[in-house]
Design an enzyme around this catalytic site. Structure first.
Site, PDB file in Angstrom:
ATOM      1  N   LYS A 266     114.155  57.578  53.614  1.00 22.49           N
ATOM      2  CA  LYS A 266     112.737  57.274  53.823  1.00 22.49           C
ATOM      3  C   LYS A 266     111.901  57.947  52.736  1.00 22.49           C
ATOM      4  CE  LYS A 266     112.659  56.920  58.896  1.00 22.49           C
ATOM      5  NZ  LYS A 266     112.234  55.516  58.963  1.00 22.49           N
ATOM      6  N   GLU A 338     119.080  52.751  62.119  1.00 24.09           N
ATOM      7  CA  GLU A 338     120.164  53.482  62.773  1.00 24.09           C
ATOM      8  C   GLU A 338     120.066  53.472  64.294  1.00 24.09           C
ATOM      9  OE1 GLU A 338     117.429  54.830  61.880  1.00 24.09           O
ATOM     10  OE2 GLU A 338     116.974  56.132  63.582  1.00 24.09           O
ATOM     11  N   ARG A 340     119.504  51.165  66.495  1.00 24.73           N
ATOM     12  CA  ARG A 340     120.253  50.086  67.158  1.00 24.73           C
ATOM     13  C   ARG A 340     121.753  50.353  67.130  1.00 24.73           C
ATOM     14  NH1 ARG A 340     117.515  45.968  63.013  1.00 24.73           N
ATOM     15  NH2 ARG A 340     115.957  47.610  63.122  1.00 24.73           N
TER      16      ARG A 340
HETATM   17  N1  BES Z   1     112.804  55.628  63.655  1.00 22.58           N
HETATM   18  C1  BES Z   1     112.452  54.526  62.849  1.00 22.58           C
HETATM   19  C2  BES Z   1     111.259  53.713  63.403  1.00 22.58           C
HETATM   20  C3  BES Z   1     109.956  54.430  63.518  1.00 22.58           C
HETATM   21  C4  BES Z   1     108.996  54.286  62.534  1.00 22.58           C
HETATM   22  C5  BES Z   1     109.648  55.189  64.618  1.00 22.58           C
HETATM   23  C6  BES Z   1     107.781  54.923  62.640  1.00 22.58           C
HETATM   24  C7  BES Z   1     108.431  55.828  64.742  1.00 22.58           C
HETATM   25  C8  BES Z   1     107.486  55.689  63.757  1.00 22.58           C
HETATM   26  C9  BES Z   1     113.632  53.576  62.706  1.00 22.58           C
HETATM   27  O1  BES Z   1     114.876  54.178  62.732  1.00 22.58           O
HETATM   28  C10 BES Z   1     113.522  52.902  61.386  1.00 22.58           C
HETATM   29  O2  BES Z   1     113.607  53.581  60.403  1.00 22.58           O
HETATM   30  N2  BES Z   1     113.315  51.609  61.398  1.00 22.58           N
HETATM   31  C11 BES Z   1     113.173  50.865  60.196  1.00 22.58           C
HETATM   32  C12 BES Z   1     113.984  49.613  60.331  1.00 22.58           C
HETATM   33  C13 BES Z   1     114.148  48.849  59.048  1.00 22.58           C
HETATM   34  C14 BES Z   1     115.005  49.613  58.082  1.00 22.58           C
HETATM   35  C15 BES Z   1     114.762  47.508  59.367  1.00 22.58           C
HETATM   36  C16 BES Z   1     111.705  50.560  59.996  1.00 22.58           C
HETATM   37  O3  BES Z   1     111.001  50.313  60.994  1.00 22.58           O
HETATM   38  O4  BES Z   1     111.242  50.614  58.882  1.00 22.58           O
HETATM   39 ZN    ZN Z   2     114.998  55.976  63.718  1.00 18.60          ZN
HETATM   40 MN    MN Z   3     115.491  54.853  60.827  1.00 17.45          MN
END
Ligand code: BES
Ligand code: ZN
Ligand code: MN
Length: 490
Positions: A266, A338, A340
């Site tokens: 990230k 991750e 899912r």
């Molecule tokens: N934990 C994150 C989602 C999230 C984002 C939770 C902001 C709380 C606040 C999740 O694991 C994630 O990183 N999701 C990605 C999915 C993508 C790579 C398909 C996302 O939402 O960007």
């Molecule tokens: Zn996450």
């Molecule tokens: Mn994530």
């Protein structure tokens, strides 16, 4: 653990008003007459209360909100909080009144003159929910909050109604404590220990370690945690308060104690917020606590997948293919999707082992749900209209935002992989829906299921109706109510 405000109910004794040294709160129906307690306050303050109540300013005060009379003549109290509350106030106004009282009082003791106000225990619930501060890591925590004494017309009844509500508040506090905790403190191991402590309350708690998870074939869950020194764990909590042979409700929570994104790292900005990526597991823990505290007459099993998503030379790579416990293979395109991967194995395990009557998973699953619904509503995905409607109704009653989202074959098609049974992402469009579709592939035929994407509501930057900034505890009250409505004898 944050301490719950002690709230007690007693018969009205107006002779205690003059000498009470904390804050006195009075409920005033802007249309109605002053209660006996309020009349005593008015007399001691030589008519100041009456003048306040008749003022134009007070007429503009909304139900549940208050005006303050500071250091009043004739009283030992530091202030009188005059709360506008119609006799007919509904549950939400009662809770708001409690929350606003909690905010204005700081740490002072409170004597609330509630007279014959109905649903007074709901006001107490509002106080208990709003009286929350996460101060585990403040070297100089604020003084402990004082108690709240409520003088009312049927104290025993109010006290009895309060037991259930305080169980919910304590559950929500636990959820907030876990969700607010930083990841260097709330490691997978520490999280599991906190859950195991709930055996004191009568829950049966098992902690499955990596070796056991490997034996079960939970490779998609394990691959998420394999780049971290913190060992992955699945914790199973059982509350057996229902009939012996009744199939349980299964609650499944995403417990990513920190989500760096893994090799699909990230960006730095805001990454610290990913300490709350175990929010789903936090809600499951809070609900189980509430059920145990109030000795719910239902069978509920809570399962959480605890992992840390880290980049390392051992971490899962984009392009890796992993076999889930179900046997389906997953091509990991993005290691940041991750949640899912964790949930699909825990959901499969929950169904294989417990044959649940219904299954609800909770996860801070996608950023896309925040784009769609902001911080007002959780995304609700379901394969069963009756269960879904019951949940939406429970959430509405509890004032917790929840909005149904679609599922469908066309979304599922976006998960097709060239080399495996599926990919772990479906691309940018409808990111929350494709995440839900991924999970639905691990729901067995005939199992009513709800997926709650709580990424937007688990923790927020501003205060909400019943919570200060930070973790909200969203979902504990709604799920508790759903369980009461659908799984307990009426
Ligand atoms: N934990 C994150 C989602 C999230 C984002 C939770 C902001 C709380 C606040 C999740 O694991 C994630 O990183 N999701 C990605 C999915 C993508 C790579 C398909 C996302 O939402 O960007
Ligand atoms: Zn996450
Ligand atoms: Mn994530």
């Amino acid at each position: 653990m944050t301490r719950l405000t002690p709230i007690t109910f007693e018969d009205t004794d107006i002779d205690q008003i003059a000498s009470f040294e904390g804050r006195i709160a009075v409920l005033v129906d802007p249309e109605g007459r002053l209660s006996a307690g309020a009349r005593r306050v008015n007399k001691l303050t030589r008519g100041a209360l009456q003048r306040l109540v008749e003022s134009e300013k007070f007429q503009a005060v909304k139900p549940g909100q208050s005006m303050v009379m500071s250091y009043p003549t004739g009283l030992a109290a530091e202030a009188v909080d005059v709360i506008a509350l119609p006799k007919s106030a509904d549950q939400s106004h009662m809770r708001k009144a409690g929350a606003s009282l909690a905010k204005t009082r700081g740490t002072a003791d409170v004597l609330l003159l509630a007279a014959g106000q109905r649903r007074i225990s709901e006001l107490g619930y509002g106080v208990a929910m709003r009286d929350y501060a996460f101060e585990d890591h403040k070297s100089k925590p604020k003084a402990a909050q004082g108690g709240v004494r409520i003088m009312c017309s049927k104290p025993q009844e109010a006290q009895a109604a309060s037991v259930r509500l305080m169980a919910i508040a304590e559950g929500a506090h636990m959820t907030r404590d876990l969700t607010n905790a930083p990841a260097n403190i709330l490691t997978t191991t520490h999280f599991a220990e906190r859950l195991a402590e709930m055996e004191n309350l009568g829950l049966k708690v098992e902690v499955l370690d990596e070796e056991e998870l490997a034996k079960l074939g939970m490779c998609t869950l394990l691959c998420v945690g394999q780049g971290s020194d913190s060992p992955s764990k699945v914790v199973v909590m059982r509350w057996e308060g229902g009939k012996k042979d009744a199939a349980p409700l299964a609650l499944v929570g995403k417990g990513v104690v920190f989500d760096t994104g893994g090799i699909s790292l990230k960006p730095a900005a805001g990454m610290e917020d990913m300490t709350m990526d175990m929010g789903g597991a936090g809600v499951v823990a809070g609900v189980m606590r509430a059920l145990a505290l109030r000795k719910a007459e239902a069978n509920v099993v809570g399962l959480v997948g605890l992992v840390e998503n880290m980049p390392s030379s051992n971490a899962v790579r984009p392009g890796d293919v992993i076999t889930s416990m179900k046997g389906d293979t997953v091509e990991v395109i993005n290691t940041d999707a991750e949640g899912r991967l964790v949930l699909c194995d825990v959901m499969w395990y929950a169904q294989e082992r417990f044959k649940p009557a219904a299954m609800i998973d909770l996860a801070t699953l996608t950023g896309a749900i925040i784009i769609g619904l902001g911080h007002e509503n959780a995304g609700v995905f379901s394969n069963d209209d009756a269960l879904c409607d019951a949940f939406l109704k429970a959430a509405k009653t509890e004032g917790e935002g929840a909005w149904r989202m679609p599922l469908g074959q066309a979304y599922d098609d976006l998960l097709k992989s060239r080399i495996a049974d599926m990919k772990n992402i479906g691309g940018r469009p409808a990111g929350s829906v494709t995440a839900a579709q991924f999970l639905q592939r691990f729901v067995q035929d005939g199992v009513p299921w709800i997926h709650l994407d709580i990424a937007g509501v688990a923790s927020v930057k501003g205060e909400t109706a019943l919570a200060p900034k930070g973790a909200t505890g969203w979902g504990v009250a709604s799920l508790n109510r759903l369980i009461t409505n659908m799984f307990e004898p009426s």
